[in-house]
Motif scaffolding. Structure first.
Motif, PDB file in Angstrom:
ATOM      1  N   ASP A  34      41.963  53.150  60.395  1.00  0.00           N
ATOM      2  CA  ASP A  34      42.823  54.331  60.494  1.00  0.00           C
ATOM      3  C   ASP A  34      42.369  55.436  59.542  1.00  0.00           C
ATOM      4  O   ASP A  34      42.393  56.616  59.893  1.00  0.00           O
ATOM      5  N   MET A  35      41.961  55.037  58.317  1.00  0.00           N
ATOM      6  CA  MET A  35      41.471  56.034  57.365  1.00  0.00           C
ATOM      7  C   MET A  35      40.234  56.740  57.923  1.00  0.00           C
ATOM      8  O   MET A  35      40.131  57.968  57.887  1.00  0.00           O
ATOM      9  N   MET A  36      39.310  55.964  58.474  1.00  0.00           N
ATOM     10  CA  MET A  36      38.077  56.556  58.994  1.00  0.00           C
ATOM     11  C   MET A  36      38.364  57.426  60.218  1.00  0.00           C
ATOM     12  O   MET A  36      37.784  58.505  60.358  1.00  0.00           O
ATOM     13  N   LEU A  37      39.246  56.979  61.083  1.00  0.00           N
ATOM     14  CA  LEU A  37      39.605  57.797  62.243  1.00  0.00           C
ATOM     15  C   LEU A  37      40.317  59.078  61.828  1.00  0.00           C
ATOM     16  O   LEU A  37      40.250  60.086  62.521  1.00  0.00           O
ATOM     17  N   GLY A  38      40.981  59.034  60.676  1.00  0.00           N
ATOM     18  CA  GLY A  38      41.680  60.198  60.144  1.00  0.00           C
ATOM     19  C   GLY A  38      40.775  61.132  59.347  1.00  0.00           C
ATOM     20  O   GLY A  38      41.245  62.073  58.725  1.00  0.00           O
ATOM     21  N   GLY A  39      39.497  60.878  59.340  1.00  0.00           N
ATOM     22  CA  GLY A  39      38.557  61.773  58.664  1.00  0.00           C
ATOM     23  C   GLY A  39      37.956  61.196  57.392  1.00  0.00           C
ATOM     24  O   GLY A  39      37.213  61.873  56.695  1.00  0.00           O
ATOM     25  N   GLY A  40      38.278  59.969  57.040  1.00  0.00           N
ATOM     26  CA  GLY A  40      37.683  59.342  55.856  1.00  0.00           C
ATOM     27  C   GLY A  40      38.476  59.649  54.601  1.00  0.00           C
ATOM     28  O   GLY A  40      39.565  60.220  54.642  1.00  0.00           O
ATOM     29  N   ARG A  41      37.881  59.269  53.489  1.00  0.00           N
ATOM     30  CA  ARG A  41      38.546  59.491  52.198  1.00  0.00           C
ATOM     31  C   ARG A  41      38.481  60.961  51.809  1.00  0.00           C
ATOM     32  O   ARG A  41      37.519  61.657  52.105  1.00  0.00           O
ATOM     33  N   SER A  42      39.485  61.385  51.100  1.00  0.00           N
ATOM     34  CA  SER A  42      39.506  62.752  50.587  1.00  0.00           C
ATOM     35  C   SER A  42      38.416  62.898  49.526  1.00  0.00           C
ATOM     36  O   SER A  42      38.163  61.980  48.744  1.00  0.00           O
ATOM     37  N   ALA A  43      37.800  64.044  49.482  1.00  0.00           N
ATOM     38  CA  ALA A  43      36.800  64.319  48.450  1.00  0.00           C
ATOM     39  C   ALA A  43      37.463  64.612  47.108  1.00  0.00           C
ATOM     40  O   ALA A  43      36.809  64.564  46.062  1.00  0.00           O
ATOM     41  N   GLU A  44      38.767  64.877  47.137  1.00  0.00           N
ATOM     42  CA  GLU A  44      39.492  65.179  45.900  1.00  0.00           C
ATOM     43  C   GLU A  44      39.375  64.010  44.929  1.00  0.00           C
ATOM     44  O   GLU A  44      39.719  62.888  45.251  1.00  0.00           O
ATOM     45  N   GLY A  45      38.865  64.295  43.750  1.00  0.00           N
ATOM     46  CA  GLY A  45      38.690  63.257  42.741  1.00  0.00           C
ATOM     47  C   GLY A  45      37.466  62.389  42.952  1.00  0.00           C
ATOM     48  O   GLY A  45      37.218  61.465  42.201  1.00  0.00           O
ATOM     49  N   ASN A  46      36.701  62.673  43.973  1.00  0.00           N
ATOM     50  CA  ASN A  46      35.520  61.878  44.296  1.00  0.00           C
ATOM     51  C   ASN A  46      34.252  62.727  44.292  1.00  0.00           C
ATOM     52  O   ASN A  46      33.375  62.545  45.108  1.00  0.00           O
ATOM     53  N   ARG A  47      34.194  63.634  43.379  1.00  0.00           N
ATOM     54  CA  ARG A  47      32.999  64.459  43.278  1.00  0.00           C
ATOM     55  C   ARG A  47      32.183  63.963  42.101  1.00  0.00           C
ATOM     56  O   ARG A  47      31.932  62.773  41.997  1.00  0.00           O
ATOM     57  N   TYR A  48      31.772  64.810  41.220  1.00  0.00           N
ATOM     58  CA  TYR A  48      30.994  64.405  40.057  1.00  0.00           C
ATOM     59  C   TYR A  48      31.914  64.073  38.895  1.00  0.00           C
ATOM     60  O   TYR A  48      32.943  64.704  38.713  1.00  0.00           O
ATOM     61  N   LEU A  49      31.528  63.100  38.115  1.00  0.00           N
ATOM     62  CA  LEU A  49      32.329  62.727  36.954  1.00  0.00           C
ATOM     63  C   LEU A  49      32.463  63.893  35.984  1.00  0.00           C
ATOM     64  O   LEU A  49      33.501  64.075  35.382  1.00  0.00           O
ATOM     65  N   GLY A  50      31.422  64.696  35.843  1.00  0.00           N
ATOM     66  CA  GLY A  50      31.417  65.788  34.884  1.00  0.00           C
ATOM     67  C   GLY A  50      32.051  67.068  35.384  1.00  0.00           C
ATOM     68  O   GLY A  50      32.079  68.065  34.674  1.00  0.00           O
ATOM     69  N   GLU A  51      32.618  67.093  36.575  1.00  0.00           N
ATOM     70  CA  GLU A  51      33.164  68.321  37.143  1.00  0.00           C
ATOM     71  C   GLU A  51      34.351  68.885  36.391  1.00  0.00           C
ATOM     72  O   GLU A  51      34.546  70.085  36.370  1.00  0.00           O
TER      73      GLU A  51
END
Length: 145
Positions: free
Chosen positions: A110-127
């Motif tokens: 269901d998560m993948m059909l819904g577009g996958g995980r949000s990029a929020e909080g999943n970018r670079y550690l140093g951002e």
């Protein structure tokens, strides 16, 4: 000579590079052996004995026995090779991926059909400006002074 690896700053991500490939060589070779029915039968009959035939670290062997695929990846396993373990266990790739995310197969689907995980909080550690990369490159990269 250590190479600059800016991709090590991606949270929750292990990049399968040359270093990971070397680390996981025997783990991945073991996985590939499961493509043969005779080897799958030997593995299922006595998993520990079959694993002991391979020059893997004890930590790699235990990760396989525990079916801890995230740990296998951290120890040099490649997901496309590790899929052979899931197939040997009668699991689909979707079931495996769900287990790696702490979700059921249905939740993962269901998560993948819904577009996958949000990029929020999943970018670079140093951002965020405060966090530092987990892995600092050592030495100089080729071409630096």
């Amino acid at each position: 000579m250590a190479l600059n690896k800016p991709y090590l700053d991606l949270p929750g991500t292990t990049i399968f590079d040359a270093e990971q490939s070397r680390k996981g060589y025997w783990l991945n070779q073991f996985c590939m052996s499961l493509m043969k029915a005779d080897n799958r039968a030997r593995f299922k009959a006595d998993e520990r004995a079959y694993l002991d035939e391979w020059a893997m670290s004890e930590e790699q062997k235990q990760a396989v026995l525990d079916r801890d695929l995230n740990r296998c990846i951290a120890l040099g396993g490649n997901i496309y090779f590790l899929a052979k373990i899931g197939a040997t266990d009668g699991k689909s790739f979707q079931q495996m991926a769900g287990s790696m995310t702490g979700m059921s197969e249905e939740e993962y689907r269901d998560m993948m059909l819904g577009g996958g995980r949000s990029a929020e909080g999943n970018r670079y550690l140093g951002e965020d400006g405060d966090a530092q990369p987990q892995h600092q490159p050592q030495g100089k990269s080729k071409g630096s002074n």
